[in-house]
Design a protein around this motif. Structure first.
Motif, PDB file in Angstrom:
ATOM      1  N   ARG A   1      16.615  37.746  51.131  1.00  0.00           N
ATOM      2  CA  ARG A   1      18.026  38.114  51.027  1.00  0.00           C
ATOM      3  C   ARG A   1      18.280  39.144  49.932  1.00  0.00           C
ATOM      4  O   ARG A   1      19.171  39.982  50.057  1.00  0.00           O
ATOM      5  CB  ARG A   1      18.875  36.874  50.726  1.00  0.00           C
ATOM      6  CG  ARG A   1      18.877  35.828  51.815  1.00  0.00           C
ATOM      7  CD  ARG A   1      19.753  34.655  51.400  1.00  0.00           C
ATOM      8  NE  ARG A   1      19.748  33.589  52.376  1.00  0.00           N
ATOM      9  CZ  ARG A   1      20.402  32.450  52.230  1.00  0.00           C
ATOM     10  NH1 ARG A   1      21.106  32.222  51.117  1.00  0.00           N
ATOM     11  NH2 ARG A   1      20.344  31.535  53.174  1.00  0.00           N
ATOM     12  N   SER A   2      17.525  39.038  48.843  1.00  0.00           N
ATOM     13  CA  SER A   2      17.797  39.894  47.696  1.00  0.00           C
ATOM     14  C   SER A   2      16.485  40.429  47.137  1.00  0.00           C
ATOM     15  O   SER A   2      15.570  39.653  46.837  1.00  0.00           O
ATOM     16  CB  SER A   2      18.552  39.093  46.624  1.00  0.00           C
ATOM     17  OG  SER A   2      18.879  39.904  45.516  1.00  0.00           O
ATOM     18  N   LEU A   3      16.407  41.793  46.976  1.00  0.00           N
ATOM     19  CA  LEU A   3      15.224  42.463  46.432  1.00  0.00           C
ATOM     20  C   LEU A   3      15.663  43.371  45.298  1.00  0.00           C
ATOM     21  O   LEU A   3      16.364  44.358  45.513  1.00  0.00           O
ATOM     22  CB  LEU A   3      14.526  43.275  47.531  1.00  0.00           C
ATOM     23  CG  LEU A   3      13.334  44.127  47.081  1.00  0.00           C
ATOM     24  CD1 LEU A   3      12.193  43.245  46.601  1.00  0.00           C
ATOM     25  CD2 LEU A   3      12.875  45.052  48.217  1.00  0.00           C
ATOM     26  N   HIS A   4      15.257  43.027  44.065  1.00  0.00           N
ATOM     27  CA  HIS A   4      15.629  43.814  42.896  1.00  0.00           C
ATOM     28  C   HIS A   4      14.376  44.468  42.317  1.00  0.00           C
ATOM     29  O   HIS A   4      13.494  43.785  41.795  1.00  0.00           O
ATOM     30  CB  HIS A   4      16.288  42.931  41.837  1.00  0.00           C
ATOM     31  CG  HIS A   4      17.666  42.492  42.200  1.00  0.00           C
ATOM     32  ND1 HIS A   4      18.503  41.851  41.313  1.00  0.00           N
ATOM     33  CD2 HIS A   4      18.372  42.609  43.358  1.00  0.00           C
ATOM     34  CE1 HIS A   4      19.662  41.582  41.906  1.00  0.00           C
ATOM     35  NE2 HIS A   4      19.598  42.031  43.150  1.00  0.00           N
TER      36      HIS A   4
ATOM     37  N   ALA B   1      19.304  39.358  57.112  1.00  0.00           N
ATOM     38  CA  ALA B   1      19.314  38.592  55.861  1.00  0.00           C
ATOM     39  C   ALA B   1      19.306  39.472  54.618  1.00  0.00           C
ATOM     40  O   ALA B   1      19.939  39.141  53.605  1.00  0.00           O
ATOM     41  CB  ALA B   1      18.119  37.641  55.826  1.00  0.00           C
ATOM     42  N   LEU B   2      18.611  40.616  54.674  1.00  0.00           N
ATOM     43  CA  LEU B   2      18.418  41.449  53.479  1.00  0.00           C
ATOM     44  C   LEU B   2      19.664  42.301  53.219  1.00  0.00           C
ATOM     45  O   LEU B   2      19.782  43.423  53.681  1.00  0.00           O
ATOM     46  CB  LEU B   2      17.180  42.328  53.665  1.00  0.00           C
ATOM     47  CG  LEU B   2      16.670  43.062  52.415  1.00  0.00           C
ATOM     48  CD1 LEU B   2      16.432  42.107  51.254  1.00  0.00           C
ATOM     49  CD2 LEU B   2      15.401  43.836  52.747  1.00  0.00           C
ATOM     50  N   GLU B   3      20.559  41.754  52.428  1.00  0.00           N
ATOM     51  CA  GLU B   3      21.830  42.426  52.140  1.00  0.00           C
ATOM     52  C   GLU B   3      21.887  43.027  50.739  1.00  0.00           C
ATOM     53  O   GLU B   3      22.836  43.734  50.417  1.00  0.00           O
ATOM     54  CB  GLU B   3      22.989  41.435  52.298  1.00  0.00           C
ATOM     55  CG  GLU B   3      23.163  40.906  53.722  1.00  0.00           C
ATOM     56  CD  GLU B   3      24.382  40.009  53.839  1.00  0.00           C
ATOM     57  OE1 GLU B   3      24.937  39.638  52.781  1.00  0.00           O
ATOM     58  OE2 GLU B   3      24.776  39.692  54.967  1.00  0.00           O
ATOM     59  N   ASP B   4      20.921  42.757  49.906  1.00  0.00           N
ATOM     60  CA  ASP B   4      20.977  43.193  48.509  1.00  0.00           C
ATOM     61  C   ASP B   4      19.645  43.828  48.117  1.00  0.00           C
ATOM     62  O   ASP B   4      18.674  43.137  47.831  1.00  0.00           O
ATOM     63  CB  ASP B   4      21.298  41.984  47.621  1.00  0.00           C
ATOM     64  CG  ASP B   4      21.333  42.343  46.144  1.00  0.00           C
ATOM     65  OD1 ASP B   4      21.571  43.529  45.824  1.00  0.00           O
ATOM     66  OD2 ASP B   4      21.131  41.443  45.308  1.00  0.00           O
ATOM     67  N   ILE B   5      19.605  45.187  48.112  1.00  0.00           N
ATOM     68  CA  ILE B   5      18.408  45.924  47.697  1.00  0.00           C
ATOM     69  C   ILE B   5      18.795  46.824  46.535  1.00  0.00           C
ATOM     70  O   ILE B   5      19.688  47.661  46.662  1.00  0.00           O
ATOM     71  CB  ILE B   5      17.831  46.783  48.844  1.00  0.00           C
ATOM     72  CG1 ILE B   5      17.475  45.882  50.034  1.00  0.00           C
ATOM     73  CG2 ILE B   5      16.592  47.537  48.362  1.00  0.00           C
ATOM     74  CD1 ILE B   5      16.988  46.656  51.244  1.00  0.00           C
ATOM     75  N   ARG B   6      18.133  46.648  45.393  1.00  0.00           N
ATOM     76  CA  ARG B   6      18.416  47.451  44.207  1.00  0.00           C
ATOM     77  C   ARG B   6      17.205  48.317  43.886  1.00  0.00           C
ATOM     78  O   ARG B   6      16.149  47.820  43.546  1.00  0.00           O
ATOM     79  CB  ARG B   6      18.730  46.537  43.015  1.00  0.00           C
ATOM     80  CG  ARG B   6      19.984  45.688  43.158  1.00  0.00           C
ATOM     81  CD  ARG B   6      21.246  46.519  42.948  1.00  0.00           C
ATOM     82  NE  ARG B   6      21.256  47.179  41.660  1.00  0.00           N
ATOM     83  CZ  ARG B   6      21.730  46.608  40.549  1.00  0.00           C
ATOM     84  NH1 ARG B   6      22.203  45.365  40.590  1.00  0.00           N
ATOM     85  NH2 ARG B   6      21.725  47.274  39.417  1.00  0.00           N
ATOM     86  N   LEU B   7      17.398  49.632  43.989  1.00  0.00           N
ATOM     87  CA  LEU B   7      16.352  50.595  43.647  1.00  0.00           C
ATOM     88  C   LEU B   7      16.834  51.612  42.612  1.00  0.00           C
ATOM     89  O   LEU B   7      16.155  52.615  42.355  1.00  0.00           O
ATOM     90  CB  LEU B   7      15.891  51.345  44.908  1.00  0.00           C
ATOM     91  CG  LEU B   7      15.130  50.503  45.934  1.00  0.00           C
ATOM     92  CD1 LEU B   7      14.963  51.282  47.235  1.00  0.00           C
ATOM     93  CD2 LEU B   7      13.781  50.084  45.384  1.00  0.00           C
ATOM     94  N   ASP B   8      17.979  51.349  42.002  1.00  0.00           N
ATOM     95  CA  ASP B   8      18.500  52.259  40.998  1.00  0.00           C
ATOM     96  C   ASP B   8      17.606  52.243  39.758  1.00  0.00           C
ATOM     97  O   ASP B   8      16.979  51.238  39.439  1.00  0.00           O
ATOM     98  CB  ASP B   8      19.935  51.886  40.616  1.00  0.00           C
ATOM     99  CG  ASP B   8      20.118  50.399  40.360  1.00  0.00           C
ATOM    100  OD1 ASP B   8      19.707  49.609  41.235  1.00  0.00           O
ATOM    101  OD2 ASP B   8      20.661  50.024  39.303  1.00  0.00           O
ATOM    102  N   GLY B   9      17.532  53.375  39.089  1.00  0.00           N
ATOM    103  CA  GLY B   9      16.662  53.505  37.921  1.00  0.00           C
ATOM    104  C   GLY B   9      15.243  53.874  38.279  1.00  0.00           C
ATOM    105  O   GLY B   9      14.366  53.827  37.405  1.00  0.00           O
ATOM    106  N   ASN B  10      14.985  54.239  39.558  1.00  0.00           N
ATOM    107  CA  ASN B  10      13.655  54.695  39.982  1.00  0.00           C
ATOM    108  C   ASN B  10      13.741  56.193  40.330  1.00  0.00           C
ATOM    109  O   ASN B  10      14.788  56.688  40.749  1.00  0.00           O
ATOM    110  CB  ASN B  10      13.202  53.921  41.225  1.00  0.00           C
ATOM    111  CG  ASN B  10      12.721  52.525  40.894  1.00  0.00           C
ATOM    112  OD1 ASN B  10      11.586  52.320  40.480  1.00  0.00           O
ATOM    113  ND2 ASN B  10      13.605  51.543  41.061  1.00  0.00           N
TER     114      ASN B  10
END
Length: 332
Positions: A271-274, A300-309
């Motif tokens: 659900r969430s990948l940081h 299911a995967l509604e939260d993907i954080r790739l900021d700062g890359n």
């Protein structure tokens, strides 16, 4: 005529006879009352005179005596004798109080000897005296520990945050078949035995953030949450296809590390990948989606954080067509 005179005379004599006793009786009663009355008056005068004479004898300075009721004397009543049954009960209670308490053994924990209140720690005291044990949870936060203490065998949740633990050994969690959560946040861990957590059949949550771990250890397929943020995990710090078989994994947090790729394949349950603030520079179009099946949707995967890359998300638009939301990160 003569007969009439006799009859009248007879009636007169009869009347006189009847009236005579009553008169005599009345005279006696009157005489008795008069005598008694005189005697009562004499007695009354004598009593009055006595009282008057007694009061005359008193002066102002003489103390007046108060006549009261005397208190009953103190008696020592004999105590009732106890029955044989009562004496036996009292003796048994005294014997029970004198008996020393027998310590109950806690089941043996990881590397411990199973003494009262849990196995002994390296500080020479039982774990559940050094830490706080509530049910199956053991709290050892901020105790300046330099190693994982021996835990009771029935531990389900273990917290040892803000300590000085430097290494996780394979024996630290051996035979902990009920352990579900381990939280080692903010320690000084630089090394973890690769199979330190593989012998835990019920483990679901592992939090090892804010340490100095260079490589994520192998984990059981039962995981639902993994948080290894703020460590030193590099490009070779994650096993190949490390999360593929974790069919119940919901949350994967590997922020503030040094990885340069997204660790695929990822289970559909996620659900969430940081992954923010790493060194990820590129992403394949099939990282999240299936290019061979355009009907495939990853709901299911509604939260993907790739900021700062250092990655430009706009270069791979086909990588997000199966997602309910676009990842957060640079689009320029």
């Amino acid at each position: 005529m003569r007969m009439l005179v006799r009859l009248v005379f007879g009636l007169f004599v009869l009347k006189a006879a009847v009236a005579s006793p009553r008169f005599s009786r009345q005279v006696d009663l009157d005489t008795y009352d008069s005598v008694n009355y005189d005697m009562d008056l004499d007695n009354i005068n004598l009593e009055t005179q006595d009282n008057y004479d007694y009061e005359e004898g008193l002066t102002i300075d003489d103390p007046q005596i108060e006549i009261g009721t005397l208190a009953p004397p103190d008696y020592n009543y004999p105590e009732p004798e106890e029955s044989l049954e009562t004496q036996t009960d009292v003796e048994e209670e005294e014997e029970e109080e004198e008996l020393p308490l027998k310590p109950q053994l806690v089941p043996q924990g990881s590397g411990g000897s199973g003494v009262l209140m849990g196995p002994d720690t390296q500080k020479g005291m039982p774990t559940c005296l050094l830490c706080t044990c509530l049910g199956g949870s053991v709290y050892c936060d901020d105790l300046k520990l330099d190693s994982v203490p021996p835990l009771p065998k029935d531990t389900t949740h273990f917290y040892a945050r803000y300590n000085r633990i430097t290494k996780i050994n394979k024996s630290d969690f051996a035979s902990m078949n009920k352990l579900k959560r381990i939280d080692l946040t903010a320690n000084e861990i630089t090394s973890v035995d690769d199979r330190a957590f593989m012998g835990l059949p019920e483990l679901e949550e592992l939090v090892i953030r804010e340490n100095h771990i260079p490589q994520l250890p192998a984990l059981p397929e039962t995981m639902t949450l993994i948080d290894a943020s703020n460590n030193d995990i590099g490009s070779k710090g994650i096993h190949r296809e490390a999360f593929k078989d974790m069919t119940g994994l919901l949350y994967l947090y590997i922020t503030d590390n040094h990885i340069d790729y997204i660790p695929v394949p990822l289970p559909d349950s996620l659900r969430s990948l940081h992954l923010q603030r790493n060194n990820i520079q590129m992403m394949h179009e099939d990282t999240f989606c299936n290019l061979k099946d355009f009907n495939y949707i990853r709901n299911a995967l509604e939260d993907i954080r790739l900021d700062g890359n250092p990655i430009n998300l706009s270069r791979t638009p086909q990588a997000y067509i199966c997602l309910p939301r676009i990842p957060i990160g640079d689009l320029i």
